[in-house]
Motif scaffolding. Structure first.
Motif, PDB file in Angstrom:
ATOM      1  N   ASP A 168      18.553  27.766  17.552  1.00  0.00           N
ATOM      2  CA  ASP A 168      17.106  27.905  17.361  1.00  0.00           C
ATOM      3  C   ASP A 168      16.662  27.261  16.057  1.00  0.00           C
ATOM      4  O   ASP A 168      15.597  26.615  15.991  1.00  0.00           O
ATOM      5  N   VAL A 169      17.457  27.437  14.997  1.00  0.00           N
ATOM      6  CA  VAL A 169      17.128  26.826  13.705  1.00  0.00           C
ATOM      7  C   VAL A 169      17.092  25.307  13.821  1.00  0.00           C
ATOM      8  O   VAL A 169      16.173  24.636  13.321  1.00  0.00           O
ATOM      9  N   LEU A 170      18.089  24.742  14.504  1.00  0.00           N
ATOM     10  CA  LEU A 170      18.152  23.290  14.655  1.00  0.00           C
ATOM     11  C   LEU A 170      17.011  22.764  15.523  1.00  0.00           C
ATOM     12  O   LEU A 170      16.449  21.693  15.255  1.00  0.00           O
ATOM     13  N   GLN A 175      12.048  19.676  15.960  1.00  0.00           N
ATOM     14  CA  GLN A 175      10.630  19.604  16.351  1.00  0.00           C
ATOM     15  C   GLN A 175       9.724  19.300  15.164  1.00  0.00           C
ATOM     16  O   GLN A 175       8.626  18.772  15.328  1.00  0.00           O
ATOM     17  N   ASP A 176      10.221  19.607  13.958  1.00  0.00           N
ATOM     18  CA  ASP A 176       9.466  19.276  12.746  1.00  0.00           C
ATOM     19  C   ASP A 176       9.723  17.843  12.297  1.00  0.00           C
ATOM     20  O   ASP A 176       9.193  17.409  11.263  1.00  0.00           O
ATOM     21  N   GLY A 177      10.570  17.100  13.049  1.00  0.00           N
ATOM     22  CA  GLY A 177      10.798  15.690  12.747  1.00  0.00           C
ATOM     23  C   GLY A 177      11.973  15.408  11.839  1.00  0.00           C
ATOM     24  O   GLY A 177      12.070  14.325  11.256  1.00  0.00           O
ATOM     25  N   ALA A 178      12.909  16.347  11.708  1.00  0.00           N
ATOM     26  CA  ALA A 178      14.067  16.143  10.835  1.00  0.00           C
ATOM     27  C   ALA A 178      14.915  14.975  11.320  1.00  0.00           C
ATOM     28  O   ALA A 178      15.083  14.755  12.521  1.00  0.00           O
ATOM     29  N   LEU A 183      19.458  17.052   9.849  1.00  0.00           N
ATOM     30  CA  LEU A 183      19.992  18.044  10.784  1.00  0.00           C
ATOM     31  C   LEU A 183      21.429  18.404  10.422  1.00  0.00           C
ATOM     32  O   LEU A 183      21.827  19.570  10.482  1.00  0.00           O
ATOM     33  N   MET A 184      22.212  17.380  10.051  1.00  0.00           N
ATOM     34  CA  MET A 184      23.605  17.640   9.690  1.00  0.00           C
ATOM     35  C   MET A 184      23.716  18.473   8.420  1.00  0.00           C
ATOM     36  O   MET A 184      24.716  19.154   8.198  1.00  0.00           O
TER      37      MET A 184
END
Length: 554
Positions: A168-170, A175-178, A183-184
């Protein structure tokens, strides 16, 4: 009391190699039997090196038995590797009975008890489970559907995290454009832990849903063996009853299963519900009947409570996996001493993994209580190895890359260390898969060396506790019997604390003797058998279950 930690060890007076107990640099000076020599190679902990010069084809002895032959002539202080050593083991034949043994001091455990679940046939469970099992792979989906319907509602979902919160965190970051790099680099340590729902049936340790890929399409021998294996689980002292799903037309018939249960328990009286899909008709009809029966069975199982039982009611399966060069000098001999203790107390132990008894057949057959038992053991060993060789993979190919990397260069080296789990007591019985093997004393059970296949078989044979040693770290567990993990070295214990329960590296570190470790382990076993401690494999829901097809599996 801490003892001086050694740098190297001769395991048996006949051995012509030493084991490094820590990393030894090239040039390290070894003092042995009044002489000194410098190591010609760096020797990592767990690996072996020569004591004196050896000719090509010279025998290498460890644990007092032949474990290999040299491919080349070498000097003293040379590292033993797969390049300079090949597998070799002594032949074996029917010999004289060697039944004398020194019983260990068990005064501290005489009269001790554990709190277990007493069954009408006199056995005692260390847990209380309900089984949902398929007679054929066609029913796997229906078993999983039952699991989805029942497990969480009844409070039996795995207590450990399922990591969905991390996902869920990822998802939110994505969705916020990371970016990929962002992400890693996300910190997932703050993801919330899962909550465990309270159990509706507090005296039932679990509802276990098994799957397999057998029951039809193979040989009749395989389907009959499957019925025997499943019967062993249903009749097991850790099981209160079972729901069985059958398609109806498969080789593994319900009538065969009932006959196999009767062989193991002629007066079987546990609740057993068998449903055939082809008889019931629709899936809905099948599932509703299975759910009602399972729920009713759980109410009966929940009426049972733990009561005191003497230690002779323990049947301990001895297993090793992810073995290393310390296995045969720390955790395995500690289990061997514990094995002798339990036999002295009137309990039973099961030593399995026949491919990992290669090279010690003579010693084990000589320990069999009579010639018929010895001949049965030798026959099973020879037949098994011949089948493996016919398929191009004899026992000599058993060591895995991980075994070799950590010092187990040949199968005979691995086997000689693995056999230490069986202690020194006489062999009371030799049992073929998938038969019952929980008579008092030391039982030899024919299984593969494969961790899960062997553990699965030991439990079907009656083990109500499994002690599993590992040098590299192995997460194997079992659906109905607590599997206690013991590391052979402190490094692995500290690196993998989530899957390992007990550290036997203390023996290597000089912190305790083999006897002291065995006493500590047995105290832990009593707590686990009483439900006071939950082993890591149980907490993780490590419900590994693989029936053995009687083909080649090392």
């Amino acid at each position: 009391m801490r003892r001086e930690r050694l740098s190297y060890l001769q395991i048996h007076p006949k051995d012509n190699v030493l084991v490094a107990l820590r990393d030894l640099p090239q040039g390290f000076v070894v003092e042995f039997e009044g002489k000194q020599f410098a190591l010609r190679d760096a020797v990592a902990a767990k690996h072996k090196f020569t004591i004196w010069p050896l000719e090509k084809d010279a025998d290498i002895l460890m644990y007092g038995v032949l474990v290999g032959r040299m491919n080349d002539a070498v000097a003293e202080g040379v590292l033993i590797t797969t390049e300079n050593l090949r597998h070799a083991s002594d032949d074996f034949k029917l010999g004289n009975r060697k039944l004398d043994w020194v019983k260990p001091d068990v005064f501290a455990f005489v009269g001790r008890t554990f709190n277990g679940f007493h069954r009408s046939n006199g056995t005692v469970g260390t847990a209380n489970h309900w089984l949902v099992i398929p007679l054929v792979f066609c029913e796997n989906r229906n078993v999983l559907t039952l699991k989805s319907a029942l497990e969480e509602k009844l409070g039996y979902q795995v207590e450990s995290k399922d990591y969905s919160d991390e996902v869920d965190v990822l998802i939110a970051k994505y969705q916020d454009g990371a970016s990929i790099d962002e992400l890693m680099g996300v910190d997932l340590s703050s993801a919330k832990a899962n909550k465990q729902q309270k159990r509706l049936f507090p005296n039932v340790d679990g509802v276990k849903f098994l799957n397999h890929d057998m029951g039809c399409g193979g040989t009749r021998m395989d389907s009959d063996a499957l019925c025997g294996l499943l019967a062993g689980y249903i009749a097991h002292p850790n099981v209160a009853g079972a729901t069985v799903l059958s398609l109806g037309c498969q080789h593994a018939q319900a009538s065969i299963l009932r006959n196999e249960i009767a062989k193991r328990d002629p007066n079987f009286d546990k609740p057993l519900y068998i449903f055939e899909q082809q008889f019931e008709g629709t899936e809905q009809e099948l599932m509703q009947k299975a759910i009602k029966a399972t729920f009713a069975g759980l109410t009966q199982a929940n009426a049972l409570t733990r009561q005191p039982a003497t230690l002779d009611k323990l049947c301990i399966g001895l297993e090793c996996g992810g073995s290393d060069g310390f296995s045969g000098i720390s955790a395995n001999p500690a289990l061997g001493y514990l094995s002798d203790m339990l036999v002295t107390l009137g309990g039973s132990v099961i030593l399995a993994e026949f491919p990992e008894l290669c090279g010690v057949e003579q010693k084990l057959s000589d320990r069999c209580i009579d010639e018929a038992t010895a001949e049965k053991f030798m026959h099973l060993m020879k037949t098994y190895n011949a089948k493996a060789e016919a398929d191009g993979s004899g026992f000599y190919m058993n060591p895995s890359p991980g075994n070799i990397r950590d010092g187990l260069i040949t199968d005979a080296i691995k086997s000689a260390g693995a056999a230490k789990k069986g202690g020194t007591s006489p062999v009371a019985a030799v049992i073929d898969y998938p038969e019952l093997a929980n008579g008092p004393g030391l039982n030899l059970l024919c299984t593969p060396g494969n961790d899960v296949e062997s553990t699965t078989a030991e439990v079907a044979a009656g083990a109500n506790i499994v002690l599993f040693t590992t040098g590299l770290g192995t997460p194997t567990g079992n659906p109905v019997t607590p599997v206690i993990k013991l590391s052979t070295n402190t490094k692995t214990f500290e690196k993998m604390p989530d899957i390992i329960d007990i550290n036997c590296g203390t023996i290597i570190d000089g912190e305790e003797t083999i006897e002291e470790a065995a006493h500590r382990i047995l105290e832990y076993v009593i707590q686990v058998a009483s439900g006071e401690i939950v082993p890591k494999s149980v907490r993780l829901g490590q419900d590994d279950f693989i029936p053995w097809r009687r083909g080649v599996s090392l």
